[in-house]
Structure formats: C-alpha cells, structure tokens
Write an enzyme that holds these catalytic residues in place. Structure first.
Site, PDB file in Angstrom:
ATOM      1  N   ASN A 421       0.987  -1.369   0.088  1.00  0.00           N
ATOM      2  CA  ASN A 421      -0.251   0.422   0.168  1.00  0.00           C
ATOM      3  C   ASN A 421       1.445   1.126   0.142  1.00  0.00           C
ATOM      4  O   ASN A 421       2.160   1.141   0.784  1.00  0.00           O
ATOM      5  CB  ASN A 421      -0.664   0.279   1.248  1.00  0.00           C
ATOM      6  CG  ASN A 421      -1.688  -1.469   0.966  1.00  0.00           C
ATOM      7  OD1 ASN A 421      -2.110  -1.483   0.748  1.00  0.00           O
ATOM      8  ND2 ASN A 421      -1.386  -2.334   2.286  1.00  0.00           N
ATOM      9  N   GLU A 454       8.148  -4.450  -1.661  1.00  0.00           N
ATOM     10  CA  GLU A 454       6.845  -4.065  -1.106  1.00  0.00           C
ATOM     11  C   GLU A 454       7.804  -2.329  -1.863  1.00  0.00           C
ATOM     12  O   GLU A 454       7.157  -1.161  -2.368  1.00  0.00           O
ATOM     13  CB  GLU A 454       7.226  -3.466   0.148  1.00  0.00           C
ATOM     14  CG  GLU A 454       6.476  -5.033   0.537  1.00  0.00           C
ATOM     15  CD  GLU A 454       5.804  -5.911  -0.556  1.00  0.00           C
ATOM     16  OE1 GLU A 454       4.212  -5.244  -1.151  1.00  0.00           O
ATOM     17  OE2 GLU A 454       5.153  -7.077  -0.375  1.00  0.00           O
TER      18      GLU A 454
END
Ligand code: ZN
Length: 1037
Positions: A421, A454
């Site tokens: 995210n 990530e």
C-alpha cells in the site's frame, strides 16, 4: 504484494537415524523443496478463445436473468423494505445534497448488532419496482447483451474523479460505518451507476449534480452479488461530461478473515489487544467501501477515520488534522492522496507504537508495531534499510518517492508476506521484525528482500499501475527482480542478482513452468474470483526471470534508462506491457541498437512454458553446430492442453549466448538469436577437445542440452578445474542436468556424475543448486526399498566438504550482517545435506547441542543452523525433545524463532505426534492461520507423515477451503504442498477420486497436482531402475 514462502530454507525433515538399519527407514530429507507450485490453466487461443468468450457471454446472460428472477421472487416472499433507499426512491430528492445524512456514519450500526450481510438482504420490494426491473431485463434481452451489472468488468460510462471517505471504526463490536462521496465524470449518458460493493449493508444512496443544488432521483438500488456490484438505477440519465456526486452511507463488519477491512490481535501484558487493518489487493476494497474497484479507475482520495482516542489511525497519507470529541472519540482527517487505484489504498486502527527516521530527501519513514516489539528494537533493522532503499530507488529510477511519508506496519496476521500500500505498507511480523541476536542469515535475507520488494512497488505498481490484472506480472516481476538488485545495493558482496537469483527464482520457476498445465505469464482474467489466481509464482518468478533476460540482452545501463523513461512518462497513471516494450525499444534505439522488443517478448509472455535448446556438434563439418529448440516438458506423455496447437508449434526468439572452452580457457561469449526449430551456426575456434557452453551465466530463461560427448567434456572440465566455468554456469549445469534427466532428455547418471566434482567446490551457489535439484529426486525415492543406495551415494559426495568446513563455533551475534554470507551459507548447506542424509557426526553434533540446551536451559546453538539442529533433534531423539520444542514454541516471543520451532515439530517420525500436531494446527489460538498451512505441508514432506498429511488434508478440506479459499494463493500452496510428492499408483487414484468428490475451489491447483503426480508415477516406472543400477555399479567401484 509479496507472497509467503519465497526462499525455502527449511531444515531437513526427519534426518536419518544414527543406527545403521535406520538407513532403510527412509527418513525424509530436508533439502529445499522445489515447489511445483502455483499455476493455472492455459488461456484458450484463437477460435477456441472466441468460442469460449461467446459461451461465457451467453452463460453470463443466462445466469444474470436467473439471478434477477430469484432476487425478485425472494423479495416478494419476504417483502423486506429498505427504508432509506425507499425514501430516496419514492420521496422527493432532498435539497442540499451533502451533509444531511452524514450523521449516519457516526453511529455504531445496530447498537452493537453486527450489520447483516448483503447476501441476507433483499432490496426493492415494491411491486412497481419489480415491474420496472422486469421491463429492464426484457429490454436487455431484446438488445441481446447482458445488463451493465452482469458484465465481468465495470461498464465504462462513468469514471470516479475523487472520493471523500468518512469512516467510524467500532473496535468494541468489530463493525464500522462509512459515508463515501464519489465525484463522478460521465463519459456516456446512462441511467445506471454500477460500482463494486460486497458484504456490506447500504443504508442510503443519494445522487446530486455536482455544481447544482438539485439531486437526481434514485429509482431503485440493488446488489448483484455475482459480479460483486451495487447498482443505482436513476429516474433519468446522467448527462455526458457533467460531473455528479454519489453519496452512499453503509456499514459492515471488521471481518475476522484476512481480506477487506479485517481484525487481528496480539497479547500485551497478558491482555488481548485488537487492531483493524486492510488488505484490498486485488479485489477486496469493495468490502470496505463502495468503489470502482479496478486498477484503471485512478482517483484522488480524502479519508477521515473516527475512532476511540485509545487507538490511533493510519492511512496512505499523513494526518492533516485530528478533531477530539468529549466522549473520548477522535476523528483523524488525512491529506488528499495523489491519483491512485483502490487496491493499494489502506488504513489501520491500532494501538501500536513506532520508531522513525528521515531520508535525505525528507521522506518520513516510520515503523509501527506492537509496543513490546518496538521497545526491543525489533523494527530498527527494517527502518534503517528502508531509509537507504528509498534513497537507492530514487537514484536508480530518477523519480522521487511521491508521498511525504512511508509507514511500515507490522501486523500479527496477514494473508500475504506483505502488501505495498502506497505510503502504508503492511507486513506480517515474521517478514519485518528482526532481532539480530537470534536471527539467521536466511531470516535476515527474507526480511530484507520483502522490504526491497514492497519498496519497489511504491514505483512499480503504485506510481505506475498495470492497466489490468493480466499484466500483474509486470509489477510483481519487477518487484521480485529488484529484490535481488536492491539487496545487492545493501550488501554488495552477496552477488544476489548474479547468483542467488538462479536457485531461488530461475530454477524454481522452471520446475513449475515445465508442466503442461502451466500458463502464460500474461494471463487473461475477468471475474473477481479468478483474479487471485494471477498472483502465482509464474507471475512473480517467471516475470522476474524474463525481466532479467531482457536486462541482460539490452545491457543493464540501457535497461535502466528505459525504466526511468517508462516511470517518468506513466507516473500517476496506468501502463500495459506494450507501453513498457515501446519505451525500452526507444531506449535501445538511442544507443544505436534495433531489437523489436515487443515481438521478442510477446513470445515469452503470451506462450506458456520455455524451450530446451539442444546444441549438437557436427562431426562431418568443422566448426558447424546444429542448434534446435523445443518446448521443455517433464511428462512428455501429457497431452498438450491446447490440442489445436500441439507442442510442436511452440517457438521462441532466444538470445542464446555461447562460449567455447578447453582445459584452461573459455572464449568470450557470443550471442546468437535462435528463432527457428533448428539452425546451423559456424563457431570459430572449435577444436577437437573443446567443449561448448550455452546460456552464459544463465541469464536466459531456458535449458540447454548437449550431445553426450559434450556433456562428458564438461564433466571432465569440472573435475579437473571447475573454475574455468563461472559459478553461475556451474550451478546452471547442475540444475539443467538434473531436470533434463528427470524429464527423460538425458540419461539418469549424468547429473549424478556432475555432482562428483562438488567435493572441490568452495562456492555456495553450485552446492545450493545441487541441494535443491536433489530434493525432488529424493522425494521420489524416499519411500522406496533401495533408498539407502541413493542415500549412501549422496553422503559420499558430501563427506569431505563436511569435514573441511566443520560447524560454526559460536553465534554470529551482532556481526550477523557483516558475517561472511557466502561462507556461512555454504557451511549451512553442507551441514543440512550431511544431517539429512544421515552423516553420523552431524547427528551426534545436533544431539549434543540439543541436550546442552535442555540441561542448561541456555540456547547456545549457532543461529545459522538452528533450524537444522532442532529438526534433527526432534527426529532422532525421544518424545521429551518434541515436548521441549513444543514448550519453547509457546514461550518464545521472537517471531523468527517461533516459526522454526514450529517447523521442527513436523520432523518427528512418531506418527502419533505428527497427528497431534496436524490436529492442533487448525486451532487458531495455537497456530497462526498462515502458519497452519506450513505445518501440514511440512508433515507431507516427511516420509513418515506424508500419508497422514494427505489423509488429514482430505478429511479437513472443507474447513481448509472455507478458511483459505478466498486467499487463493494459500489454498493452492496447500494443495501443491500436500500432493507434490505423492508418487504411487495408489496415491494417484486417491487423488483422482478425491477430486471427483470434493466441493469447490482450487480446480486449477488440483489439475496441476494430478499432472505432477502422474509425472512422478511415470518417472518411477521408466527411470527408477536405471538410476539404481547405475548407483549400485558406482558404489562398488
Ligand atoms: Zn509484490
């Protein structure tokens, strides 16, 4: 998104017993597994595809009609009236639009009652509406197209520009309420607003023209669960190029499962504490708020979260203002996001604490975790490398990080290793918390690489987003490839991209992609239920391997320039693979090279599988060699999944690098583009005794086979002076030989002969490659009568290096990061092989270390081999040791330690203990949900437990499928993990019978499982005896 279990570093499962006769008991090995992991069916092609599409449309239409009829009937029966919607539909539109309903979002729904699931709800209910509905249905029927809500993708007539989302989280009863205001742009006039919403209770809907006061009357609203959408039918059409505001007030549960907005908990000072966190990728934002939940619909978001002041809230952006109320509640208003897709939106409500650092460019990085972990400093390592990695990526991509802050959130429970995210990346604790005093190099590597992954997504994925899920491999392939590039930046001596990439990515995915039931890396998907399927190892690992091949034939600096252009051109937008190919082609052109990248890469991304190149020396003509290509498959008996095509038509444009060598020298490589079935090429300097070597440094995604004479020359070279051949090619030769033999392209003895040079091999990578390649072979043999012959052969190859290297003497402690990675990893690999194949000294050493721990209650076992020692101890020693490890599993708080203790318990050869463990694994209080799968799989790897795990799996399938079904990746990992080493006719029958009777889910995984087991059975039938004969002969020499 990082999937679980990337680098398997399992210790040996159930090492051989010290006693001599134990060699016959077929103890299992603990070599790293070659997961024949995830794959999915091939996409239908050409006419077949059209037929399939047509069928789907017809079917979809029929289903939608049936569903509508059913909904209508239930509505009549129950006459449930939905008040607010009714009011909106029947009454006059309320003036003012915004504001008058906002109070609804502030009350806990149902005064403590969880809101009902939409499945239980029935909407409409008015006879007039039903008539309308029927008329509408007929209208669509006449037009011979499915209504906009029944199509697999959202209709294109609307586009969200901005969302205002206000949430109230009620942690005391795990519910939340929300109000979303979506600003819509109309592209084509329509009476329908169709957007995603799933598992929520909608209380009110309002549509207003943005700039004007008046509303647009809502005729009716309904859910259409088949496509997970909510439909607002208006009395009149929305007009083109106007903008409207859609307001929806709703409530839902903070779920106990791992998707959408879900809850999780941990124990602090003996008290259970809860947190709420989100996982929206790929299609779960729709469970948390009504939205246009496809990556192409980028919009800006302004989020506010109201929660009790004892919690804090986090989202993608920093908090702008916090408004405190007298009753102990607070509302955090977050800054507006840049343009982004829904799947990497995120929020969390928790009472974590944090530590913080700031990058050179001023990005604030915080790591949030349980207060006790923060206090212990378990997040410091992650925080420190995150700061350095942001600086690395900003420099590499020449595009600054886009948001003012990045929070890393360590949660106890998560369906994936981590999720990228934007500005709020979420990690499962085991992949981010690290206690340097008790972590092995492998654990450190795992944590490091998940973070590198990530962070790469903050650019590849978040800043530039794939247009649709078929190209998910673009973002996942890049992130996976950069795990190695970024780790090289942090640890320059580790050579991850040049070396470990081979064993952990290339070799592993070629196992999987060599199955006839594989699928192209670019996979067509439509339905939400299929989208999880694209997150598999093919997307991640094959994607990464193709990108590495591309970087290598382009040249790394041109490749980097191309990426910089790609990110700059497409930032805050979406891009498909052709956009990337175009940008890269342009970059190549700038340096005077001309390769049609799209043409080349389409063959690699749209065709499944990969080629095996065969290089044959031509004995009659000097310096001419014959190079041919065919599709590599393990089981040549398997019918091609696409009969219209057949395996013969598979062709690739292959950048084959080739070198000629003799006893002391290897030529510099030349690149040959092979695009035909068979080609002749002239090779200069090809002398009588010189050998050929293809795919230099294994940068290409294919296997290379040679005539036996060339294999012999290569084996001689390795035996005499292996250093003439590069480390990565030594590893490549080992992996190719084992797999070519397993598939029947090469005699069974060649790989075992190659292995013999290992006694002189001082580099880690070839050992690692051998260990991994041996693993599936070991599993094919570990329950056979003559297993001890194989066992004995391997032990002989390992013995001298084991003696040379010895055991690590003390803990690496603080110097872990600086420790010699190559040396420690080599030693670990050799100890693992020695202990798992029953080296007596290795067993005694492990037993001594365990006994010392038990008697002194001080764990002095060297960190890097703890897993091996625990597993060996559990397998060799009595039940008390199992109980001791079980107790330690409960008492330790360090996540890395907990995981290896749990896995060690699966190494027992006591079937009662294994059964007990299997049964305990489903108790969420004892074993975390995501770890239960590992327990079952590890028991299946143990030859003493394989049938137990298989039986347990079949008995508990319903429970397991219900628990993991939606997080498809876990389900398919479970299916392949439990079945991949079944290899008897009886087990194959059991598998087929089970599939006939089972209910729901994972069909693709099961068809792959059948192919794998069939290939195992076939190998037993065709090659097992050949192998044993050679081994017998070799051992008596
Ligand atoms: Zn990812």
């Amino acid at each position: 998104m990082a999937l679980e279990e990337k680098r398997e570093k399992r210790p040996p499962v159930t090492p051989m017993m010290i006693e001599e006769e134990a060699a016959l008991r077929n103890g299992s090995r603990g070599l790293p597994p070659g997961p024949w992991a995830e794959a999915a069916g091939p996409r239908p092609r050409t006419t077949e595809r059209h037929i399939a599409v047509h069928k789907r449309l017809v079917l979809g239409f029929a289903v939608s009609i049936l569903a509508l009829l059913a909904v209508t009937m239930v509505a009549v029966l129950l006459s449930v009236r939905f008040e607010e919607c009714g009011a909106a539909a029947d009454g006059p539109p309320r003036a003012g639009g915004n504001g008058s309903l906002s109070g609804a979002a502030r009350q806990p729904p149902g005064a403590g009652q969880p809101p009902s699931r939409p499945e239980e709800e029935v909407r409409g209910g008015e006879a007039a509406e039903e008539e309308e509905e029927e008329e509408e249905e007929e209208e669509w029927q006449r037009r011979r197209e499915p209504p906009p809500w029944a199509r697999p993708r959202l209709p294109r007539h609307l586009r969200p520009l901005h969302y205002n989302l206000m949430l109230s989280a009620f942690m005391e009863n795990f519910t939340f309420s929300g109000e979303v205001n979506v600003q819509l742009e109309v592209r084509n006039a329509s009476r329908y607003i169709v957007l995603h919403a799933h598992r929520m209770h909608i209380e009110a809907v309002r549509v207003a023209e943005d700039k004007l006061a008046g509303g647009v009357r809502v005729a009716r609203t309904f859910f259409y669960p088949q496509t997970q959408v909510f439909v607002v039918v208006l009395n009149r059409s929305l007009e083109v190029q106007r903008s409207y505001n859609l307001k929806i007030i709703y409530n839902a549960l903070i779920e106990n499962e791992l998707l959408g907005f879900f809850r999780s908990s941990y124990v602090l000072h003996g008290e259970r504490r809860f947190l709420g966190v989100t996982q929206f990728s790929p299609t779960h934002a729709r469970k948390a708020f009504p939205c246009f939940d496809e990556p192409i619909y980028k919009a800006t978001f302004k989020i506010s979260i109201r929660h009790q002041a004892t919690y804090l809230s986090l989202s993608n952006m920093p908090v702008e203002t916090s408004v405190f109320e007298e009753d102990g509640w607070v509302t955090d208003h977050f800054s507006q996001t840049p343009l982004m897709s829904t799947y990497y939106l995120a929020w969390a409500v928790c009472n974590f604490t944090y530590r913080e650092t700031v990058t050179k460019s001023g990005v604030v990085v915080r790591l949030y975790a349980r207060p006790d972990a923060i206090r212990r400093g378990s997040g410091d390592y992650a925080l420190n490398i995150t700061r350095r990695l942001i600086e690395f990526y900003e420099d590499y991509f020449k595009v600054p990080y886009s948001l003012p802050k990045l929070d890393l959130l360590a949660v106890p429970k998560h369906p994936y290793a981590a999720m990228e995210n934007w500005g709020l990346s979420v990690f499962v604790e085991q992949r981010i918390l690290l206690d340097p005093s008790i972590s092995s190099i492998l654990y450190l590597l795992d944590v490091t690489m998940v973070i590198v992954h990530e962070l790469c997504h903050q650019w590849f994925g978040d800043l530039v987003t794939p247009v649709w899920w078929e190209d998910v491999w673009l973002k996942e392939g890049f992130a996976h490839y950069f795990e190695f590039v970024g780790t090289d930046y942090l640890y320059p001596g580790w050579n991850m991209e040049k070396q470990r990439f081979l064993t952990d990515v290339l070799h592993e995915v070629m196992l999987l992609d060599g199955l006839a039931s594989s699928h192209p890396v670019s996979q067509e998907v439509q339905q939400a239920s299929d989208i999880d399927r694209v997150f598999d190892w093919i997307a991640y690992k094959k994607g990464a391997a193709l990108i590495r091949m591309l970087a290598s034939f382009m040249g790394h600096s041109v490749f980097q320039m191309g990426l910089q252009d790609y990110l700059t051109i497409h930032k805050y937008g979406n891009a498909a693979r052709n956009d990337l190919w175009n940008t890269l082609s342009k970059a190549l052109k700038r340096v005077g090279k001309s390769v049609n990248i799209q043409e080349v890469m389409d063959q690699w991304t749209l065709q499944m599988g990969y080629p095996v190149i065969t290089i044959l020396g031509n004995e009659t003509t000097d310096n001419i060699i014959v190079i041919s290509q065919e599709r590599f498959v393990y089981d040549s008996d398997t019918k091609p999944k696409d009969p219209a095509r057949g395996d013969n038509s598979y062709l690739w444009q292959i950048p084959l690098t080739i070198a000629v060598g003799n006893t002391s020298h290897i030529s510099s490589e030349a690149i040959i583009w092979v695009s035909n079935k068979s080609e002749h090429h002239r090779i200069p300097d090809l002398e009588e005794a010189s050998w050929l070597l293809g795919n230099i440094n294994q940068t290409g995604y294919f296997r290379v086979n040679y005539d036996i004479r060339n294999w012999r020359l290569l084996i001689n070279q390795l035996t005499r002076n292996h250093e003439v051949i590069s480390v990565s090619n030594r590893a490549g030769l080992i992996d190719d030989a084992f797999n070519l033999a397993r598939a029947g392209y090469l005699p069974q003895n060649i790989p075992l002969e190659i292995m013999r040079y290992l006694s002189e091999e001082k580099d880690f990578l070839p050992w690692h490659a051998a260990s991994r390649a041996l693993y599936p072979l070991d599993k094919l043999l570990d329950r056979t009568e003559n297993y001890n012959i194989f066992n004995e052969y391997i032990l002989r190859q390992v013995a001298s290096m084991y003696l040379k290297l010895g055991w690590p003497t003390n803990n690496l402690n603080k110097s872990l990061v600086q420790a010699s990675y190559q040396h420690e990893e080599l030693r670990r690999e050799v100890i693992m092989l020695a202990c798992s194949f029953g080296n007596k000294h290795c067993h005694q050493q492990a037993a001594t270390l365990i006994s010392d721990w038990i008697s002194s209650n001080r764990n002095r076992i060297p960190l890097n081999v703890r897993d091996i020692v625990y597993c060996t101890g559990v397998s060799l020693m009595d039940e008390d040791v199992w109980e001791f490890i079980w107790m330690k599993f409960h008492s330790t708080t360090a996540v890395s330690e907990k995981k290896i203790l749990l896995e060690a318990l699966t190494c027992s050869d006591d079937r009662n203990l294994l059964n007990r463990l299997l049964n305990l694994s489903l108790n969420s209080e004892v074993v975390l949900d995501q770890d239960a799968i590992d327990v079952i799989i590890h028991v299946a790897r143990n030859p003493h437990g394989r049938d137990l795990a298989w039986k347990f799996f079949r008995e508990k399938w319903k429970i397991l499928n219900a628990r993991y079904g939606e997080a498809l990746f876990m389900n398919s990992k479970l299916v392949s993990g439990v079945t991949e080493f079944l290899n008897t006719e009886g087990e194959l029958r059991e598998l087929k019978n089970f599939i006939k009777s089972y209910e729901g889910g994972a069909a693709v995984s099961f068809s792959r499982a059948v192919e794998t087991v069939e290939a195992n059975v076939r190998w037993q039938r065709l090659y097992k005896e050949e192998l044993f004969q050679w081994l017998r002969k070799s051992l008596t020499q």
